[in-house]
Design an enzyme around this catalytic site. Structure first.
Site, short mmCIF file in Angstrom:
data_model
loop_
_atom_site.label_atom_id
_atom_site.label_comp_id
_atom_site.label_asym_id
_atom_site.label_seq_id
_atom_site.Cartn_x
_atom_site.Cartn_y
_atom_site.Cartn_z
N LYS A 56 0.85 -1.19 0.00
CA LYS A 56 0.00 0.00 0.00
C LYS A 56 0.89 1.24 0.00
CE LYS A 56 0.90 1.35 4.40
NZ LYS A 56 1.54 2.65 4.77
N PRO B 120 9.71 -4.43 0.01
CA PRO B 120 10.73 -4.23 1.05
C PRO B 120 10.10 -4.16 2.44
CG PRO B 120 11.00 -2.63 -0.73
CD PRO B 120 9.70 -3.32 -0.97
N ALA C 161 9.46 -0.31 5.28
CA ALA C 161 9.57 0.65 4.18
C ALA C 161 8.42 1.64 4.11
CB ALA C 161 9.67 -0.11 2.85
N GLY C 162 7.40 1.48 4.99
CA GLY C 162 6.23 2.32 4.89
C GLY C 162 5.23 1.85 3.85
N LEU C 163 5.39 0.61 3.39
CA LEU C 163 4.53 0.07 2.33
C LEU C 163 3.59 -1.02 2.82
CD1 LEU C 163 7.23 -0.17 -0.51
CD2 LEU C 163 5.47 1.60 -0.21
N GLY D 212 4.10 -4.05 3.88
CA GLY D 212 4.34 -5.39 3.35
C GLY D 212 3.97 -6.49 4.32
N GLY D 213 4.35 -6.34 5.60
CA GLY D 213 4.01 -7.36 6.58
C GLY D 213 2.52 -7.47 6.80
N SER D 214 1.84 -6.33 6.88
CA SER D 214 0.38 -6.35 7.05
C SER D 214 -0.30 -6.97 5.84
CB SER D 214 -0.13 -4.92 7.25
OG SER D 214 0.36 -4.36 8.45
N ASP E 70 -3.00 -1.65 10.42
CA ASP E 70 -3.07 -1.59 8.95
C ASP E 70 -3.87 -2.73 8.35
OD1 ASP E 70 -1.72 0.74 8.45
OD2 ASP E 70 0.19 -0.21 7.92
#
Length: 287
Positions: free
Chosen positions: A11, A95, A98-100, A102-104, A137
């Protein structure tokens, strides 16, 4: 269950505002969030016993339950049955740190797989509530698309999808500790807040230029000097033809919005010479 795989789209925060600290210690957020085509892949299959998580990256915390295991346990508790043995494999491309999200996104994909396999009648809203028990998130990552997120991130309002465009995402080679940024927000005054109402109106009108003009992230206001490379990347993206650029989440990834694929591809190639973790992506609609 048979072996099942789902994509886990990252996201970006088209707009991110922090309205204040709550009595429970969390922060009241107001964000416009967008899923993008940069994604991991999550594969789940039943195993004889236990919960096993496998990944091709260094993303598994030692000595405690992973978010994936916590989410799986919460899911089976919600449907009132014991959790079977399970093997989960993550193929990472987004990544980490990274603020993206990814884990969520990985956890959300796992939840969607479990819903499809064990409780297909479960509503998206109920799945979002299960996700929220694990992380703020998660509800948006379960839903995807373009949405206004409020509260801690669990109060979602679908927005009209972002018009067709292209993103160039660029992560510099450092991380930014999220708690330290929230502490700086609590100790300072935010002067430049994104026009979230104006962005929602631009989206409703199908106005890509109007939405891009309103990109904004209050974390940029309080970034310590050691992270100023974020602004250098923003400048590069604008020089390379982006309609606008902003940091996503608590960073450090910066994304630029492009109208044409060719310009976005050229910008991604140029940035990749200096930043290995540069990606071309497109908006992804609601699941």
């Amino acid at each position: 269950m048979k072996r099942m795989t789902q994509q886990a789209p990252a996201k970006v925060n088209l707009a991110l505002d922090i309205r204040g600290r709550r009595p429970d210690g969390y922060h009241d957020m107001r964000m416009v969030m967008q899923t993008v085509s940069l994604c991991d892949a999550v594969t789940v299959e039943e195993a004889e016993q236990g919960f096993a998580l496998h990944t091709d990256g260094d993303f598994i915390p030692a000595g405690k339950k992973t978010l994936e295991q916590q989410a799986a346990e919460a899911f089976f508790a919600a449907i009132g049955r014991s959790m079977p043995g399970m093997s989960v494999t993550l193929e990472k491309r987004t990544p980490a740190y990274a603020g993206l999200g990814g884990g969520s996104a990985d956890v959300a994909a796992l939840l969607r797989i479990l819903r499809d396999a064990y409780c297909p009648e479960m509503s998206c809203e109920e799945l979002e509530r299960i996700g929220f028990s694990v992380g703020s998130d998660m509800p948006f990552c379960v839903r995807g698309g373009t949405a206004l997120a409020e509260g801690r991130g669990e109060l979602l309002t679908d927005l009209r999808p972002l018009p067709d465009c292209f993103f160039v995402l660029c992560k510099p080679d450092f991380g930014i500790p999220t708690p330290s940024l929230f502490a700086l927000v609590d100790g300072g005054e935010l002067k430049r807040r994104p026009d979230i109402g104006g962005m929602a109106a631009a989206l409703e009108a199908g106005d890509l230029d109007g939405a891009a003009a309103r990109l904004g992230n209050v974390f940029e206001d309080i970034l310590p000097p050691e992270y100023r490379e974020v602004f250098a990347i923003k400048g590069r993206l604008l020089e390379l033809g982006a309609l606008n650029a902003a940091m996503s989440g608590s960073g450090p990834t910066v994304f630029g919005v492009f109208r044409q694929r060719q310009a976005a591809e050229q910008a991604a190639r140029a940035l990749k010479e200096d930043y290995v973790q540069t990606f071309l992506a497109e908006p992804v609609k609601k699941f």
